[in-house]
Design an enzyme around this catalytic site. Structure first.
Site, PDB file in Angstrom:
ATOM      1  N   HIS A  73       0.845  -1.206   0.000  1.00  0.00           N
ATOM      2  CA  HIS A  73       0.000   0.000   0.000  1.00  0.00           C
ATOM      3  C   HIS A  73       0.876   1.250   0.000  1.00  0.00           C
ATOM      4  CE1 HIS A  73      -4.193  -1.561   1.342  1.00  0.00           C
ATOM      5  NE2 HIS A  73      -3.598  -2.399   0.523  1.00  0.00           N
ATOM      6  N   TYR A 201      -9.449   5.764   6.982  1.00  0.00           N
ATOM      7  CA  TYR A 201      -9.667   6.147   8.384  1.00  0.00           C
ATOM      8  C   TYR A 201     -10.653   7.319   8.348  1.00  0.00           C
ATOM      9  CZ  TYR A 201      -5.409   3.564   9.783  1.00  0.00           C
ATOM     10  OH  TYR A 201      -4.458   2.600  10.024  1.00  0.00           O
ATOM     11  N   PRO A 293      -5.016   0.979  18.578  1.00  0.00           N
ATOM     12  CA  PRO A 293      -4.771   0.403  17.246  1.00  0.00           C
ATOM     13  C   PRO A 293      -4.732   1.415  16.097  1.00  0.00           C
ATOM     14  CG  PRO A 293      -7.010  -0.061  17.953  1.00  0.00           C
ATOM     15  CD  PRO A 293      -6.324   0.570  19.118  1.00  0.00           C
ATOM     16  N   LYS A 297       0.228   0.047  15.116  1.00  0.00           N
ATOM     17  CA  LYS A 297       1.626  -0.006  15.563  1.00  0.00           C
ATOM     18  C   LYS A 297       1.952  -1.118  16.558  1.00  0.00           C
ATOM     19  CE  LYS A 297       3.133   3.183  12.992  1.00  0.00           C
ATOM     20  NZ  LYS A 297       3.754   2.644  11.773  1.00  0.00           N
ATOM     21  N   TYR A 385       3.729   6.521   9.834  1.00  0.00           N
ATOM     22  CA  TYR A 385       2.893   5.395   9.415  1.00  0.00           C
ATOM     23  C   TYR A 385       3.730   4.283   8.781  1.00  0.00           C
ATOM     24  CZ  TYR A 385      -1.469   3.054   8.299  1.00  0.00           C
ATOM     25  OH  TYR A 385      -2.506   2.148   8.268  1.00  0.00           O
TER      26      TYR A 385
HETATM   27  C1  PHB Z   1      -6.555  -4.010  10.584  1.00  0.00           C
HETATM   28  O1  PHB Z   1      -6.494  -4.315   9.390  1.00  0.00           O
HETATM   29  O2  PHB Z   1      -7.013  -4.798  11.420  1.00  0.00           O
HETATM   30  C2  PHB Z   1      -6.072  -2.675  11.019  1.00  0.00           C
HETATM   31  C3  PHB Z   1      -5.501  -1.834  10.103  1.00  0.00           C
HETATM   32  C4  PHB Z   1      -5.071  -0.569  10.481  1.00  0.00           C
HETATM   33  C5  PHB Z   1      -5.214  -0.176  11.794  1.00  0.00           C
HETATM   34  C6  PHB Z   1      -5.760  -1.041  12.730  1.00  0.00           C
HETATM   35  C7  PHB Z   1      -6.201  -2.290  12.346  1.00  0.00           C
HETATM   36  O3  PHB Z   1      -4.819   1.055  12.159  1.00  0.00           O
END
Ligand code: PHB
Ligand code: APR
Length: 390
Positions: A73, A201, A293, A297, A385
């Protein structure tokens, strides 16, 4: 009584990766895991891998499947209501992240260790670490009702947030730092195509949502919820309706829904314990720190500890120098705190709370607006990130 150079408590990703990396360098270890392999592999966790983790899996000689099946990505979408913008990791940092489930990382590690006949004890009980503040530590435990003891040079405490290792460090030398957030994440896994080819997000007036994925046929989707909610409180229909309302309209229109195959609620917490070393005991991963989450990280930070500890142990066994071990806690914590800051900041700007004042909401929107329009702010976000350097 047996002997091993290193006893590793916990067979999660931290403990397994450390065991594998040490084995590659000819350093022996035993892994003690409280559960079974299947139980550990049943836990669904985030799935975004930093470059540093990918490099370490390659160093451990088990990166092939991850390179084959992982999705690279190059950016991520952030949304505020219907207004969405993209942060381009490649343009900003020259790097990308790999989307590949933590469960799969753990499976690759178990497969490699078991194929090589690595000593792993499952279903261990009553693990206790003794004399960690001397040069001759040992670990005792029970398995199938039988008491066992392993003498060792070092103990790696990789037993997660609820393990025994952290509490072995006396309270007089330990300090904990914690923030508990007044919300949780409800997550579902579904055999549906991801709503978009990159993660979204979303900060909506109804609360946060995240559209993630495991592969082109498997989606991982989250909505912010009260941390007291239980998965049973959320039917699939209720989940999808809420998720759809929180996504920007263009993406909501593309959403394909389907039955959940896993559903769970996770509380959000930031936690760090200091120091991460006491005598010959070294804490790694969730045993020493937790991040919310937002930003994925948890695994990446656990693995950065493993990297520092592995380097320190190799230097000790190969060159007879303890410098890497002596600076372990300081080196690991310096990186941990920066990641804690990022995860806290990203959580802070994406979630809504009941007690959020009108002022706080305006500041949050200004943060997103600044990020949307400022290349330097985007560069800083992208650098965090994709993973800070070591
Ligand atoms: C996930 O794919 O479970 C996931 C991805 C990004 C995040 C948290 C969880 O920030
Ligand atoms: N004795 C032996 N094993 C134990 C004990 C104990 N007393 N207590 C816990 N364990 C085991 C757990 O069963 C688990 O398999 O230790 C392991 C710890 O694994 P994780 O909790 O996954 O922690 P870690 O390996 O540090 O991985 C960190 O996983 O929890 C996520 O978000 C976190 O992504 C991050 C990553």
């Amino acid at each position: 009584m047996t002997r091993s150079q290193v006893v590793i408590i916990g067979g999660g990703p931290s403990g397994l990766l450390l065991a594998r990396l040490l084995a590659v360098r000819g350093i022996e270890s035993v892994v003690l895991e409280r559960q079974t392999r299947d139980y550990v592999l049943g836990r669904i966790r985030a799935g975004v891998l930093e470059r540093g983790l990918v490099e370490l899996m390659d160093e451990a000689g088990i990166g092939a499947r991850l390179h084959r099946e992982g999705l690279s990505h190059d950016g991520v979408v952030l949304a505020r209501g219907d207004d969405a913008f993209r942060i381009d990791f490649r343009e900003m940092t020259g790097h990308s992240v790999l989307v590949y489930g933590q469960t799969e990382v753990t499976r690759d590690l178990y497969d490699a260790l078991e194929d090589a006949g690595h000593p792993i004890e499952y279903r261990v009980e009553d693990v206790e670490i003794h004399d960690a503040d001397t040069d001759t530590p040992h670990v005792t435990y029970r398995v199938d009702g039988e008491s066992r003891r392993i003498d060792c040079d070092f103990v790696a405490g990789c037993d997660g947030f609820h393990g025994v290792s952290r509490n072995t460090i006396p309270e007089s030398v330990r300090r904990d730092f914690e923030r508990v957030y007044p919300y949780g994440w409800l997550g579902i896994l579904s055999e549906t195509p991801p709503v978009h080819h990159e993660l979204i997000y979303a900060n909506s007036d109804r609360g946060f949502a995240l559209a993630s994925m495991r592969n082109p046929h498997l989606s991982r989707s989250y909505v912010q919820c009260p941390s007291s909610d239980r998965p049973e409180d959320w039917s699939d229909d209720r989940f999808w309706a809420e998720f759809r309302r929180r996504l920007p309209r263009a993406h909501a229109d593309a959403l394909v829904t389907g039955p959940s195959i896993e559903k769970s609620v996770a509380p959000l917490r930031s936690f760090v314990t200091e120091p991460m070393r006491w005598g010959r005991l070294f804490l790694c991963g969730d045993a020493a720190h937790i991040v919310p989450p937002t930003g994925a990280k948890g695994l990446n930070t656990a693995v950065s500890d493993v990297r520092y500890l592995h380097r320190g142990l190799c230097r000790y066994y190969e060159q007879g120098e303890s410098a890497g071990l002596d600076s372990y806690s300081q080196d690991a914590l310096a990186r941990v705190w920066k990641v804690e800051r990022f995860s806290w900041w990203f959580s802070q700007i994406m979630h809504r709370t009941d007690d959020q004042s009108a002022f706080d909401r305006k500041i949050q929107l200004a943060e997103l607006d600044f990020l949307r329009g400022n290349a330097d702010a985007q560069r800083a976000m992208a650098a965090n990130y994709v993973g800070l350097p070591y």
